[in-house]
Motif scaffolding. Structure first.
Motif, mmCIF file in Angstrom:
data_model
loop_
_atom_site.group_PDB
_atom_site.id
_atom_site.type_symbol
_atom_site.label_atom_id
_atom_site.label_comp_id
_atom_site.label_asym_id
_atom_site.label_seq_id
_atom_site.Cartn_x
_atom_site.Cartn_y
_atom_site.Cartn_z
ATOM 1 N N ARG A 3 1.764 4.577 12.145
ATOM 2 C CA ARG A 3 2.257 3.800 11.011
ATOM 3 C C ARG A 3 3.147 2.648 11.491
ATOM 4 O O ARG A 3 4.022 2.828 12.334
ATOM 5 N N GLY A 4 2.878 1.455 10.966
ATOM 6 C CA GLY A 4 3.678 0.290 11.311
ATOM 7 C C GLY A 4 3.190 -0.473 12.522
ATOM 8 O O GLY A 4 3.731 -1.549 12.843
ATOM 9 N N ASP A 5 2.172 0.048 13.220
ATOM 10 C CA ASP A 5 1.613 -0.682 14.365
ATOM 11 C C ASP A 5 1.061 -2.034 13.932
ATOM 12 O O ASP A 5 0.472 -2.172 12.848
ATOM 13 N N ARG A 6 1.247 -3.018 14.796
ATOM 14 C CA ARG A 6 0.619 -4.334 14.609
ATOM 15 C C ARG A 6 -0.005 -4.697 15.946
ATOM 16 O O ARG A 6 0.651 -5.264 16.818
ATOM 17 N N ILE A 7 -1.266 -4.331 16.086
ATOM 18 C CA ILE A 7 -1.925 -4.331 17.384
ATOM 19 C C ILE A 7 -2.999 -5.414 17.450
ATOM 20 O O ILE A 7 -3.862 -5.503 16.567
ATOM 21 N N ALA A 8 -2.949 -6.225 18.504
ATOM 22 C CA ALA A 8 -4.021 -7.186 18.786
ATOM 23 C C ALA A 8 -4.903 -6.622 19.889
ATOM 24 O O ALA A 8 -4.399 -6.156 20.913
ATOM 25 N N LEU A 9 -6.218 -6.639 19.676
ATOM 26 C CA LEU A 9 -7.180 -6.242 20.697
ATOM 27 C C LEU A 9 -7.638 -7.505 21.414
ATOM 28 O O LEU A 9 -8.164 -8.425 20.778
ATOM 29 N N VAL A 10 -7.430 -7.557 22.729
ATOM 30 C CA VAL A 10 -7.819 -8.747 23.481
ATOM 31 C C VAL A 10 -8.703 -8.334 24.653
ATOM 32 O O VAL A 10 -8.698 -7.178 25.087
ATOM 33 N N PRO A 65 0.816 -1.219 0.000
ATOM 34 C CA PRO A 65 0.000 0.000 0.000
ATOM 35 C C PRO A 65 0.849 1.268 0.000
ATOM 36 O O PRO A 65 2.055 1.241 0.288
ATOM 37 N N GLN A 66 0.187 2.373 -0.311
ATOM 38 C CA GLN A 66 0.842 3.686 -0.247
ATOM 39 C C GLN A 66 1.244 3.988 1.193
ATOM 40 O O GLN A 66 0.525 3.700 2.132
ATOM 41 N N ARG A 67 2.400 4.588 1.365
ATOM 42 C CA ARG A 67 2.885 4.931 2.693
ATOM 43 C C ARG A 67 2.059 6.079 3.274
ATOM 44 O O ARG A 67 1.808 7.080 2.614
ATOM 45 N N GLY A 68 1.618 5.919 4.503
ATOM 46 C CA GLY A 68 0.836 6.960 5.156
ATOM 47 C C GLY A 68 1.678 7.790 6.102
ATOM 48 O O GLY A 68 2.893 7.591 6.245
#
Length: 545
Positions: free
Chosen positions: A350-357, A318-321
């Motif tokens: 940008r770049g977050d990889r977040i799990a909601l638990v 994707p395009q960089r935000g």
């Protein structure tokens, strides 16, 4: 207790074969399950796992071989989906008062009137009937319902007020209240959130009967099972150990078989070369004839079939935000009297990889919908950062599909640069085989529509991907393919999942959500467990119960 049986061996399959529509599901399958065993049945969708359950439950018969159940063994079965509900309450389902007890009474009367009370069906029905009539049955059901996430005030509510997933938990509760000697569980984790999954896994670890499960959850099987049977293109292959042990041994077996095949092929070539060279030489003719006979008698090895592995494919990045992609300021959200969030502040970078638990009902799906702009809120502000392109994946979202297009055409409409063979390969890895790709979107099931939407996201990804339970309706290899794709994804990812392997493979940050409170943990899944002790708490709750 129902599991106090006089016989150690509960179930035996002897040389069982079964075909379906001329296709061999498995042949010469043999398996023994003893008291206390923990066994997983694995294989791709359509391999015959559920069919094997039907044979064990005597709902179907094998083409050859035999399925032998010990006559003193009670069997409990949890299907993937529950029956439609009427006016029964959650507690009535959990204690068998929603029709099960009545059906048991009819069965007992029928057998008694026939005069054959030695029938194993009579013993099994009587044992389950007695378990549901035990004075402690309701107290036991309450503890299990709480473990599955029900609040006490919900026990007397009508089941039709709950989603199908919650109703399944009530059915699972009834099964555990009966405590059969052998549990057959078909995808039991599908309808659980992470917290109830931890509790359920700890409960099964302490279960005194035997367990045979079908599951797509690697971590669940690794923690629970001690042996694995794989159905692979008609073969029924046993492995000792958990699921990861099975994968390692499977690879080792393939390498040994491949090496043995290569060695034999080399030997065959050498023998054939000798024969061709000396057949016409008088002094060597007898030796050549001897070698020909040797070749004829040789037990030829079949070339090993390549192991099924997760599908890898390249998709456009994707395009960089900008650095801050979604900003939530002072968000207030409520459903009627129920307040979900009050003054929530959150930034997705940008770049977050977040799990909601967090437990079901805590607000995970609500938060991901607010981030996606899918639902309004009563107060506060949602702002998007520079070049933020949001994509929201929900397993229930199907309105983006053109009902009159085929699956293949829908994908090519989304990504016109894809060649047809590439599109077919990608769809195949997500369980759309051969002619399936020509099915119209309007005739697809909910699960199939979910998978098509998932593939569309992967071939034309936004730079902020919001995903709610993306692994539902996928088998293990499709989940692995999705993990590989998302690991190479260069955008931002926020997701909800109860699949521990999926979370562990992708999350670098965890947001724990409970009663409207969002607590960040700037580390992966194991860091979150270490800091909170959440999994240990679930295990302790089982022991205390």
């Amino acid at each position: 207790m129902l599991w106090e049986t006089p016989s150690k061996t509960m179930l035996t399959l002897r040389d069982v074969s079964k075909t379906f529509n001329t296709r061999t599901l498995f042949s010469h399958a043999s398996m023994t399950i003893n008291h206390g065993d923990r066994v997983a049945l694995v294989g791709p969708n359509g391999a015959g796992k559920s069919t094997l359950f039907s044979l064990i439950l005597k709902k179907d018969t094998p083409d050859s071989g035999e399925v032998v159940r010990d006559e003193w063994t009670t069997v409990g079965f949890l299907p993937q989906e529950s029956e439609p509900v009427a006016d029964e309450t959650i507690m009535e389902i959990a204690t068998g008062k929603a029709g099960e007890i009545e059906e048991m009474e009819k069965t007992l009367r029928r057998i008694e009137e026939s005069g054959d009370v030695s029938d194993p069906e009579y013993f099994e029905t009587q044992a389950k009937y007695d378990a549901l009539h035990d004075p402690q049955a309701e107290a036991k059901a309450k503890k299990i319902l709480k473990g599955f996430g029900f609040k006490e005030e919900e026990f007397t509510r009508r089941a039709r007020e709950f989603s199908g997933g919650w109703v399944m938990r009530a059915h699972m509760t009834r099964l555990l209240v009966m405590a059969p000697d052998l549990l057959l569980l078909d995808e039991p984790t599908n309808h659980l959130d992470l917290v109830s999954l931890w509790w359920f896994r700890a409960y099964l670890k302490n279960y005194q009967g035997a367990i045979l499960i079908i599951s797509h959850d690697r971590d669940f099987m690794d923690e629970l099972v001690e042996s694995v049977y794989e159905i692979d293109e008609g073969r029924f292959i046993p492995y000792k150990g958990n699921y990861s042990d099975h994968l390692r041994k499977r690879e080792e077996n393939f390498e040994r078989a491949t090496q043995a095949y290569r060695n034999q092929q080399k030997e065959i070539e050498q023998i054939q070369e000798f024969i061709d060279r000396f057949r016409s030489v008088a002094s060597k003719a007898s030796q050549a004839i001897s070698r020909e006979k040797q070749l004829e008698k040789m037990d030829k090895l079949e070339k090993p079939r390549p192991l099924r592995k997760a599908f890898r494919f390249n998709f456009p990045q994707p395009q960089r935000g900008g650095q801050r992609l979604i900003i939530l300021n002072d968000i207030h959200q409520a459903y009627g009297e129920k307040k979900v969030y009050q003054g929530l502040d959150l930034e997705i970078e940008r770049g977050d990889r977040i799990a909601l638990v967090g437990p079901n009902g805590a607000g995970k799906s609500t938060l991901i919908k607010i981030l996606a702009g899918e639902i309004p809120f009563q107060k506060g502000e949602r702002k998007l950062g520079t070049n933020a392109k949001i994509g929201y994946f929900s397993q229930h979202r199907a309105d983006t599909l053109d009902p009159d297009l085929s699956i293949l055409d829908e994908l090519k409409r989304c990504a016109p640069e894809l060649r047809e063979d590439e599109a077919r390969s990608i769809l195949g890895s997500f369980l759309f085989k051969r002619e399936d790709v020509h099915k119209k979107c309007k005739v697809l099931s909910g699960g199939e529509k979910s998978r098509v939407n998932l593939v569309k996201f992967l071939v034309d990804p936004p730079n902020v991907l919001l995903m709610d339970e993306p692994t539902t309706h996928l088998d293990i290899w499709a989940i692995e393919g999705l993990i590989l794709a998302l690991q190479r994804f260069e955008g931002t990812l926020v997701f909800i999942s109860h699949d521990v392997h999926f979370i562990r493979s992708l999350a670098t940050k965890v947001l724990h959500i409970t009663t409207g409170l969002v607590t960040p943990y700037s580390g992966g899944y194991d860091y979150y467990l270490e800091k909170t002790g959440a999994e240990e708490n679930a295990r302790a709750a089982v022991v205390a119960g």
